[in-house]
Each structure stands twice: as C-alpha cells, then as structure tokens.
Design a protein around this motif. Structure first.
Motif, mmCIF file in Angstrom:
data_model
loop_
_atom_site.group_PDB
_atom_site.id
_atom_site.type_symbol
_atom_site.label_atom_id
_atom_site.label_comp_id
_atom_site.label_asym_id
_atom_site.label_seq_id
_atom_site.Cartn_x
_atom_site.Cartn_y
_atom_site.Cartn_z
ATOM 1 N N LEU A 106 -7.526 -11.139 -15.126
ATOM 2 C CA LEU A 106 -6.216 -11.048 -14.471
ATOM 3 C C LEU A 106 -6.353 -10.510 -13.051
ATOM 4 O O LEU A 106 -5.511 -10.767 -12.202
ATOM 5 C CB LEU A 106 -5.276 -10.142 -15.261
ATOM 6 N N VAL A 119 -9.971 -16.761 -22.046
ATOM 7 C CA VAL A 119 -9.397 -16.810 -23.400
ATOM 8 C C VAL A 119 -10.106 -17.879 -24.232
ATOM 9 O O VAL A 119 -10.431 -17.670 -25.402
ATOM 10 C CB VAL A 119 -7.883 -17.139 -23.345
ATOM 11 N N PHE A 174 6.814 -12.140 -25.370
ATOM 12 C CA PHE A 174 7.810 -12.974 -24.709
ATOM 13 C C PHE A 174 9.151 -12.728 -25.379
ATOM 14 O O PHE A 174 9.444 -13.274 -26.446
ATOM 15 C CB PHE A 174 7.400 -14.448 -24.760
ATOM 16 N N ALA A 200 6.979 -19.391 -21.392
ATOM 17 C CA ALA A 200 6.116 -18.206 -21.317
ATOM 18 C C ALA A 200 5.881 -17.807 -19.862
ATOM 19 O O ALA A 200 6.009 -16.634 -19.502
ATOM 20 C CB ALA A 200 4.783 -18.474 -22.024
ATOM 21 N N GLU A 253 8.776 -16.114 -18.247
ATOM 22 C CA GLU A 253 9.009 -14.720 -18.631
ATOM 23 C C GLU A 253 7.975 -13.762 -18.075
ATOM 24 O O GLU A 253 8.308 -12.657 -17.646
ATOM 25 C CB GLU A 253 9.013 -14.588 -20.161
ATOM 26 N N ASP A 254 6.717 -14.138 -18.138
ATOM 27 C CA ASP A 254 5.661 -13.190 -17.767
ATOM 28 C C ASP A 254 4.376 -13.966 -17.469
ATOM 29 O O ASP A 254 3.684 -14.407 -18.383
ATOM 30 C CB ASP A 254 5.451 -12.214 -18.947
ATOM 31 N N GLU A 259 1.454 -13.067 -16.179
ATOM 32 C CA GLU A 259 0.176 -12.498 -16.617
ATOM 33 C C GLU A 259 -0.019 -12.668 -18.110
ATOM 34 O O GLU A 259 -1.085 -13.070 -18.571
ATOM 35 C CB GLU A 259 0.098 -11.007 -16.245
ATOM 36 N N ALA A 260 1.030 -12.346 -18.871
ATOM 37 C CA ALA A 260 0.918 -12.499 -20.326
ATOM 38 C C ALA A 260 0.650 -13.959 -20.668
ATOM 39 O O ALA A 260 -0.115 -14.262 -21.583
ATOM 40 C CB ALA A 260 2.185 -11.998 -21.010
ATOM 41 N N ALA A 261 1.261 -14.880 -19.918
ATOM 42 C CA ALA A 261 1.030 -16.306 -20.167
ATOM 43 C C ALA A 261 -0.441 -16.658 -19.925
ATOM 44 O O ALA A 261 -1.057 -17.363 -20.720
ATOM 45 C CB ALA A 261 1.937 -17.157 -19.279
ATOM 46 N N GLU A 262 -1.011 -16.136 -18.835
ATOM 47 C CA GLU A 262 -2.434 -16.371 -18.572
ATOM 48 C C GLU A 262 -3.280 -15.876 -19.746
ATOM 49 O O GLU A 262 -4.258 -16.511 -20.136
ATOM 50 C CB GLU A 262 -2.872 -15.629 -17.291
ATOM 51 N N LEU A 263 -2.880 -14.725 -20.308
ATOM 52 C CA LEU A 263 -3.652 -14.152 -21.414
ATOM 53 C C LEU A 263 -3.554 -14.989 -22.684
ATOM 54 O O LEU A 263 -4.326 -14.810 -23.616
ATOM 55 C CB LEU A 263 -3.200 -12.715 -21.710
ATOM 56 N N MET A 264 -2.594 -15.895 -22.741
ATOM 57 C CA MET A 264 -2.505 -16.821 -23.872
ATOM 58 C C MET A 264 -3.431 -18.030 -23.644
ATOM 59 O O MET A 264 -3.563 -18.884 -24.503
ATOM 60 C CB MET A 264 -1.071 -17.346 -24.053
#
Ligand SMILES: Nc1ncnc2c1ncn2[C@@H]1O[C@H](COP(=O)(O)OP(=O)(O)O)[C@@H](O)[C@H]1O
Ligand SMILES: [Mg+2]
Lengths: 236, 303
Positions: free
Chosen positions: A52, A76, A90, B181, B184-185, B187-192
C-alpha cells in the motif's frame, strides 16, 4: 530461506522518515509479533510490506520473490493477506459481499464455496448475519469480518494490524484464540499489536519497534523476561 | 365548452410531461457518468458534457460521411466515446491521483475547453443539421391530442434499459462489486486484490460509453450540432446528479427525470427564458434542505 524477508526498509511520509532501516524475517509456520507504542511505525511497516505504501529504501522479499515494487493488488495474488488497522470493512456492502470480495483474486467457484464454509465455521456469527450490511455490525463482528475476508483469499501469510483494538476483554480473548486457530491450520502470521502481553503470549518470536527502528528482537520467551520490555510494554 | 378546454389543458400538460420525461431520460443517462466517476474516483469530470458532443459528431460523421446506418453509427459513437473517456482519464487525470481536488477540477475544465476547441478546429462553428437516429413513427393517443415522438419513446426505453443493466452489472458481477469496493475504500479494495487504477479506468469507460448514447439521443431530439452542444446538457446533468445525490445511481435517474420535467413545465407554463433559472433555483433549495441531494448518503470522509 525465510518466507518473508524485510531488509533495511525505509518509508517516508513527505520529508518525514517514519521507518528508518528496519530488517526482520518471518519463517513459514511462525507467529511473529511486532510490538511498539502508538506511533512507533507498526502500521507503516505493514502497509509497506503489503504494497500500500512505496518504499524509500530497502527490499521486501516474499517466497524468494523481490516484491519491493509490487502494487498491493498483485501481492494479494501471491498469497499474502492484510487485515488492516480499524477493520476497514465495506460498510455499505453485505457481510457476504465483503467475504466474496476477499476472494476477488480466486477463480475456482467450488474451492471458493469450501473456503466460505470454513470461514463460516470459524465465525458462525458471520453466517447468521451474511445478508446484513457490514456497517451495522458491532466492532467485534467487524473485526471477525475483516479476518474472515482476509482468509477468503486463502493466504499463506496473513498480516494483522491491531486486531484487538477497541474490543472488550472477552472479545480480545476470542480474537486471540482465533489467531491461534488460524496459525494451527497452517497459515503464517505477522501480528502487530500494542497489547504486548497478548502478542508475546501467542508469538514464536517478536520484534520491538521504537520510532521507526527495531530496538530488540528474540524469542517471545526471551522478550517476556526482558527487563526493559517488562517495564516499557508489559506494565510490570 | 369549459369542459373541452379543461380536457385540452390536461392533454397539453401530459404532452409537456412526456417530453419532459424524455429530456430527463437524457439527463439521467449523462448524470450516470458524472455520478459514477464521482463515486469511484471522487472527482467531478467537467469534460463529461463535451464527450457527449464528440458522440454527436461521431454519429453525424458515421451517417453522413461514411453512410452507416443509425444503429452502426450509435455503436461507433459508443466506441469513440469509450476510448476517449479512457484516454482522458489516463492522460489528464491519472497523473493527478494524489493532487488536490482543485488541481483536478481545473484540469477537467481544461480538458473540456480542449475538446470544444478541437471540435471547432475540425468541424467549424456552424451548426450541423443532425439526422435523427430514430426512425420509429410517432404515436398519437386520445384522438391525436397526445403525440409521443419516436425519439421520446426510444429515449425513455433506452434509459430504462441502461438503468436495469447497470444495476445488475454492479450487483451481480465481480467488476461491479469491485467498483463499489473502490468507491468506499480504495486501500481496502487494493488489499482484496482489486486493481484500483483499472477499476477507475473501467468507470470512465462506462460513463463515457453512456455519453456516446446520450449524444446520439440528445442530437436526435434537438437536431443541431455544434462544438458547444454538450456543454449546457452537461451542466444540467451535473445538476441532476447533485440533485439526486451525487454518487447514487438511482439518484441520477430521479434527479435527471425531475430536472427534465421541471425544465419542460417551466418552459411551457412560466417562461422559456426563465426555465434554466428555475431549474437552478430548485437545485439550490433542495441542497439547502438536504445537502446530500435526494438520495445521497451521508458523506463521511474517512481518514
Ligand atoms: N499518512 C501519514 N502522513 C504522515 N505521517 C504519518 C502518516 N501515517 C503515519 N504517519 C506517522 O508515521 C509514524 C508511524 O505511524 P504508524 O505507522 O501509524 O504507527 P503505529 O501503527 O505504530 O501506531 C507516526 O509518527 C505517524 O504520525
Ligand atoms: Mg497502527
């Protein structure tokens, strides 16, 4: 060879150097804890490892592959999952949709269904609430969802950033027992915690971070008995 | 006598209402582009209206210079606009992903002027007479007192189809879920494992492709085409998106339809010069009462 090898890692925010040359490694099957006070740089390290954040210096090697410059979404795919600080579920999507997004990189529908059942078995409350919006879950449930979501990618290595933050003592126990389960089922764990007592109790080895530097490392047992650790982190 | 006059009034009201719904459908299709791009890239793409104009010229050239049939011409327009949207995003916006919103906004205005001037250079400033892509006959109802043009029918039907397909796409496909996704977010999307850049690019592609359709429909209903054709409908559709709640897809539909109806009824019953002023006043009132628009969610900025 270590599963994850971080060497001389440096991370900057603008002109501020938050991580000043940190090296550590995680071997397959281990639980490694990274402990340190608020602001020490724990989250920054995890963000750099999972892609990140860009790195100002040093290398990150995962299963022999140099992933220093890889974007997060590619990492990932290599089997590394990251449960971020603050859960980051989410909120507008259902529990099930969150879990499915966790499996975004996976193709096989049948295997995916199996993993979903495994996750439901580990977190029965997620199955009960699968159609509920994630934003309406309690803090503990959101943490479980964040962990379940990460497990949906079937990771070999899982990074967890303060999973016990803001939870009641009973829930903290529950979360740590789940982490133990995850480790027992063969997933390697890199855990970041301010709750040093818990983090050391569960770890094989640990590193102590202070303002961007690792100042101490060793087996969990050594660190639990270390006078300076006792004083600074265990409140004894 | 009065009864007949009353009936005529009702019929003419219905006529204005139906054509307002048709105009509103076009606004809704354009508003989708604004709202999706805002929802996912958190930016206002002010060049979106000019993509509509490019779509209009793509149809015009396909039919007049290449002699293609209307359906093929619309397909060409969709392709041209989709590609244009992807290119605009890549060249103008992607390098600014970490820049301030103001820098992005100014760039968007720059892209808008660039497209207008490019069209001016290629096609000149004189208005082109646009041949409608619709060749369905008008229907007349109630002994000819209500007339619904082919353009109106097609526009409304196309709008409904787009809304249904887009909703299904977002709800049912992996790419659609990835869009939610990312909105909404990131960074969290990248982590998925979601490639956020690709998802943003896809959003621009869809929004611009829809602008290609909107261009064809708009110019068919109002058959003059100039390099500035997209600009006013673009602004109105932006208003519609804000009106309905920017970032919300059903909001774009409701905002677009309401705006079209309000505009048409104002033109008919109040004053055609005042219609735009009325439209913008309604927006201001809605935003005063509900700052997030009719269907807008609370904007909770995450750190
Ligand atoms: N986005 C950011 N911009 C600037 N400085 C940051 C940012 N995130 C963290 N920092 C700084 O970097 C240091 C390490 O922060 P962090 O990694 O979040 O620590 P920890 O997770 O150990 O609490 C702190 O001094 C923090 O203020
Ligand atoms: Mg932290």
């Amino acid at each position: 060879m270590a599963m994850l090898e971080v060497k001389d890692l440096e991370v900057t925010y603008g002109v501020i150097k938050a991580i000043k040359g940190v090296s550590f490694e995680v071997n397959e099957g281990e639980v490694i804890s990274l402990i340190g006070a608020n602001g020490a740089g724990k989250t920054t390290i995890l963000h750099a490892v999972s892609g990140l954040l860009g790195k100002a210096g040093g290398t990150v090697t995962y299963e022999g592959q140099d992933i220093t410059a890889y974007p997060a979404h590619k990492i990932v795919e290599l089997g590394m999952a990251h449960v971020p600080e603050g859960r980051r579920v989410f909120a507008q999507l259902s529990v099930l949709e969150n879990l499915k997004l966790g499996a975004y990189t996976r193709k096989d529908k049948k295997e995916l269904e199996d993993t979903l059942q495994t996750v439901y078995k580990r977190f029965p409350r997620l199955e009960e609430r699968k159609n509920q919006m994630a934003g309406t879950l309690s803090g503990g449930e959101q943490q479980m969802l964040a962990m379940g979501r990460a497990l949906m990618s079937h990771p070999k290595l899982i990074l967890m950033d303060e999973p016990s933050m803001g939870l009641s003592p009973i829930l903290v126990e529950e979360i740590f027992s789940i982490i133990r389960d995850i480790s027992a089922s063969g997933t390697t764990v890199l855990l970041v915690e301010q709750n040093a007592k818990k983090a050391l109790a569960i770890a094989d080895r640990a590193y102590v971070l202070e303002t961007g530097n690792i100042i101490l490392s060793g087996s969990a047992e050594e660190l639990i008995n270390d006078e300076s650790v006792k004083k600074a982190y265990l409140g004894e | 006598m009065t009864r007949i006059a009353g009936r005529e009034k009702v019929m003419s009201f219905l006529n204005y209402l139906i054509s307002g719904l048709s105009l509103g459908s076009v606004y809704a299709i354009i508003a989708l582009g604004y709202t999706m791009v805002y929802g996912i890239a958190k930016m206002l793409n002010f060049a979106h209206g000019d993509v509509i104009m490019v779509g209009g010229f793509a149809v015009y050239m396909s039919m007049n210079a290449l002699g293609l049939n209307p359906i093929l011409a619309v397909i060409v327009s969709i392709i041209v606009c989709t590609v244009l949207g992807i290119v605009i995003e890549k060249v103008a916006y992607k390098p600014l992903r970490k820049a301030t919103p103001l820098a992005v906004l100014i760039t968007a205005i720059g892209v808008s002027y660039f497209l207008q001037n490019l069209a001016l250079l290629i096609f000149g400033s004189d208005a082109k007479l646009f041949t409608s892509v619709v060749n369905i006959k008008a229907i007349s109802l109630a002994n000819g007192q209500i007339t619904i043009t082919g353009e109106t029918i097609v526009t409304i039907v196309v709008c409904i189809i787009i809304m249904v397909v887009l909703s299904l796409f977002i709800k049912k496909t992996k790419a659609g879920q990835a869009m939610l996704a990312v909105s909404e977010d990131k960074e969290a999307a990248e982590l998925m494992g979601i490639n956020v850049n690709k998802t943003i690019s896809l959003t621009f592609a869809i929004g611009s492709g829809l602008a290609g359709i909107a261009g064809a429909l708009l110019c068919s209903a109002y058959p003059t085409l100039t390099p500035y054709t997209g600009s006013m409908p673009g602004i109105k559709a932006f208003v519609a998106a804000v009106f309905g709640g920017i970032g919300s897809i059903p909001g774009a539909l409701i905002g677009g339809l309401l705006l079209g109806v309000i505009e048409n009824l104002s033109k008919a019953y109040i004053s055609s010069q005042m219609a735009d002023a009325i439209v913008f006043s309604v927006l201001i009132i809605v935003l005063l009462v509900k700052p997030t628009g009719l269907l807008g969610k609370k904007i909770s900025e995450k750190v």
